[in-house]
Design a protein around this motif. Structure first.
Motif, PDB file in Angstrom:
ATOM      1  N   GLY A  51       1.022  -1.123   0.186  1.00  0.00           N
ATOM      2  CA  GLY A  51      -0.271  -0.846  -0.137  1.00  0.00           C
ATOM      3  C   GLY A  51       1.049   1.451   0.181  1.00  0.00           C
ATOM      4  N   TRP A  52       0.753   2.740  -0.104  1.00  0.00           N
ATOM      5  CA  TRP A  52       0.976   4.039  -0.642  1.00  0.00           C
ATOM      6  C   TRP A  52       1.617   3.869   1.158  1.00  0.00           C
ATOM      7  N   GLY A  53       0.650   3.566   1.944  1.00  0.00           N
ATOM      8  CA  GLY A  53       1.484   4.053   3.474  1.00  0.00           C
ATOM      9  C   GLY A  53       2.234   3.175   3.896  1.00  0.00           C
ATOM     10  N   THR A  54       2.609   2.007   3.298  1.00  0.00           N
ATOM     11  CA  THR A  54       3.842   1.153   3.543  1.00  0.00           C
ATOM     12  C   THR A  54       4.932   1.371   2.962  1.00  0.00           C
ATOM     13  N   ARG A  55       4.041   1.582   1.360  1.00  0.00           N
ATOM     14  CA  ARG A  55       5.896   2.360   0.272  1.00  0.00           C
ATOM     15  C   ARG A  55       6.259   3.440   1.392  1.00  0.00           C
ATOM     16  N   LEU A  56       5.735   4.354   1.848  1.00  0.00           N
ATOM     17  CA  LEU A  56       6.490   5.545   2.256  1.00  0.00           C
ATOM     18  C   LEU A  56       7.068   5.162   3.714  1.00  0.00           C
ATOM     19  N   LYS A  57       6.467   4.214   3.808  1.00  0.00           N
ATOM     20  CA  LYS A  57       7.033   4.351   5.778  1.00  0.00           C
ATOM     21  C   LYS A  57       8.276   3.014   5.352  1.00  0.00           C
ATOM     22  N   GLY A  58       8.002   2.635   4.398  1.00  0.00           N
ATOM     23  CA  GLY A  58       9.372   1.818   3.936  1.00  0.00           C
ATOM     24  C   GLY A  58      10.611   2.752   3.336  1.00  0.00           C
ATOM     25  N   PHE A  59      10.328   3.714   2.235  1.00  0.00           N
ATOM     26  CA  PHE A  59      11.054   4.055   2.138  1.00  0.00           C
ATOM     27  C   PHE A  59      11.066   5.305   3.120  1.00  0.00           C
ATOM     28  N   LEU A  60      11.077   6.029   3.894  1.00  0.00           N
ATOM     29  CA  LEU A  60      11.292   6.911   5.059  1.00  0.00           C
ATOM     30  C   LEU A  60      12.238   5.821   5.937  1.00  0.00           C
ATOM     31  N   VAL A  61      11.880   4.764   6.517  1.00  0.00           N
ATOM     32  CA  VAL A  61      12.509   3.881   7.233  1.00  0.00           C
ATOM     33  C   VAL A  61      14.521   4.008   6.352  1.00  0.00           C
ATOM     34  N   PHE A  62      14.039   3.539   5.308  1.00  0.00           N
ATOM     35  CA  PHE A  62      15.595   3.236   3.970  1.00  0.00           C
ATOM     36  C   PHE A  62      16.674   4.160   4.304  1.00  0.00           C
ATOM     37  N   VAL A  63      15.486   5.768   4.043  1.00  0.00           N
ATOM     38  CA  VAL A  63      16.097   6.881   4.046  1.00  0.00           C
ATOM     39  C   VAL A  63      17.502   7.120   5.284  1.00  0.00           C
ATOM     40  N   VAL A  64      16.754   7.320   6.571  1.00  0.00           N
ATOM     41  CA  VAL A  64      16.883   7.072   7.018  1.00  0.00           C
ATOM     42  C   VAL A  64      18.228   6.323   7.947  1.00  0.00           C
ATOM     43  N   ILE A  65      18.211   4.765   8.415  1.00  0.00           N
ATOM     44  CA  ILE A  65      19.297   4.125   7.722  1.00  0.00           C
ATOM     45  C   ILE A  65      20.590   4.298   6.865  1.00  0.00           C
ATOM     46  N   GLY A  66      19.642   4.783   5.849  1.00  0.00           N
ATOM     47  CA  GLY A  66      21.433   5.026   4.608  1.00  0.00           C
ATOM     48  C   GLY A  66      21.590   6.305   5.444  1.00  0.00           C
ATOM     49  N   VAL A  67      21.051   7.475   5.531  1.00  0.00           N
ATOM     50  CA  VAL A  67      22.332   8.556   6.129  1.00  0.00           C
ATOM     51  C   VAL A  67      22.745   8.561   7.582  1.00  0.00           C
ATOM     52  N   VAL A  68      22.328   7.603   8.508  1.00  0.00           N
ATOM     53  CA  VAL A  68      22.968   7.398   9.567  1.00  0.00           C
ATOM     54  C   VAL A  68      24.002   6.808   9.471  1.00  0.00           C
ATOM     55  N   CYS A  69      24.070   5.466   8.769  1.00  0.00           N
ATOM     56  CA  CYS A  69      25.235   4.454   8.458  1.00  0.00           C
ATOM     57  C   CYS A  69      26.076   5.733   7.436  1.00  0.00           C
ATOM     58  N   THR A  70      25.961   6.713   6.744  1.00  0.00           N
ATOM     59  CA  THR A  70      26.563   7.280   5.869  1.00  0.00           C
ATOM     60  C   THR A  70      27.483   8.163   6.786  1.00  0.00           C
ATOM     61  N   ILE A  71      26.977   8.655   7.780  1.00  0.00           N
ATOM     62  CA  ILE A  71      27.449  10.046   9.233  1.00  0.00           C
ATOM     63  C   ILE A  71      28.154   8.545   9.644  1.00  0.00           C
ATOM     64  N   LEU A  72      27.814   7.660   9.656  1.00  0.00           N
ATOM     65  CA  LEU A  72      27.934   6.736  11.160  1.00  0.00           C
ATOM     66  C   LEU A  72      30.214   6.187  10.616  1.00  0.00           C
ATOM     67  N   GLY A  73      29.765   6.085   9.026  1.00  0.00           N
ATOM     68  CA  GLY A  73      31.045   5.589   8.139  1.00  0.00           C
ATOM     69  C   GLY A  73      32.122   6.838   7.931  1.00  0.00           C
ATOM     70  N   VAL A  74      31.992   8.204   8.219  1.00  0.00           N
ATOM     71  CA  VAL A  74      32.415   8.914   8.271  1.00  0.00           C
ATOM     72  C   VAL A  74      32.940   9.706   9.466  1.00  0.00           C
ATOM     73  N   CYS A  75      32.322   9.677  10.731  1.00  0.00           N
ATOM     74  CA  CYS A  75      32.961   9.484  11.495  1.00  0.00           C
ATOM     75  C   CYS A  75      34.025   8.763  12.276  1.00  0.00           C
ATOM     76  N   CYS A  76      33.662   6.852  12.033  1.00  0.00           N
ATOM     77  CA  CYS A  76      34.226   5.554  11.581  1.00  0.00           C
ATOM     78  C   CYS A  76      36.051   6.020  11.407  1.00  0.00           C
ATOM     79  N   LEU A  77      36.148   6.735  10.565  1.00  0.00           N
ATOM     80  CA  LEU A  77      37.106   7.443   9.530  1.00  0.00           C
ATOM     81  C   LEU A  77      38.204   7.350  10.637  1.00  0.00           C
ATOM     82  N   PHE A  78      38.072   8.022  11.162  1.00  0.00           N
ATOM     83  CA  PHE A  78      39.093   9.227  12.103  1.00  0.00           C
ATOM     84  C   PHE A  78      39.168   7.629  13.373  1.00  0.00           C
ATOM     85  N   ILE A  79      38.965   6.800  13.648  1.00  0.00           N
ATOM     86  CA  ILE A  79      39.624   5.709  14.173  1.00  0.00           C
ATOM     87  C   ILE A  79      40.530   5.281  14.346  1.00  0.00           C
TER      88      ILE A  79
END
Length: 153
Positions: free
Chosen positions: A31-59
């Motif tokens: 359904g459209w609501g489920t698609r939108l929720k999946g989109f938002l969840v994956f975008v947030v996970i993607g952004v968090v992982c990208t920022i976490l990756g950049v922060c881990c670069l200094f370890i």
């Protein structure tokens, strides 16, 4: 909102010429609501992982490996998030459409070409930094020795 759903779903808003398979496919998808929720969840996970990756670069020691893993995972999640909006098959078909095929090829080539370009630039920057450091060190030493000689006289 219905017009936006129709455009993102690959329909032009004209539902008169649908066949039975298309109707069955639309009835069995998310359904459209489920698609939108999946989109938002994956975008947030993607952004968090990208920022976490950049922060881990200094370890020290393992930072580069963690950066590669998290940054790649973040990019994959961000790309996968768009598949929730119109479905993976439709997205791949649209990517290979004759009006978008050139952009798809450029995007794939750009990733390889940019990677190669940045590797070359990194090697050149490394070489230049050592050369410039030696030249700068010599220039600073000459400057201070000249200043000391002028002060002594």
């Amino acid at each position: 909102m219905d017009k936006l759903r129709a455009v993102l779903g690959g329909r032009d808003g004209n539902n008169d010429n649908r066949n039975v398979l298309q109707a069955a496919n639309e009835a069995s998808t998310l359904g459209w609501g489920t698609r939108l929720k999946g989109f938002l969840v994956f975008v947030v996970i993607g952004v968090v992982c990208t920022i976490l990756g950049v922060c881990c670069l200094f370890i020290p020691k393992v930072g580069l490996i963690l950066f590669i893993v998290f940054y790649t995972l973040g990019n994959i999640c961000s790309l996968a998030s768009t598949m929730f909006l119109m479905g993976p098959l439709k997205q791949l078909k649209r990517m290979c459409d004759k009006t978008r095929a050139f952009a798809t090829i450029v995007m794939i080539w750009k990733i390889f070409a940019l990677t190669l370009l940045f590797v070359i630039l990194q090697v050149l920057a490394f070489a230049c930094s050592h050369t410039l450091f030696a030249l700068t060190r010599d220039a600073v030493l000459k400057f201070f020795s000249m200043m000391c000689n002028m002060c002594v006289k």
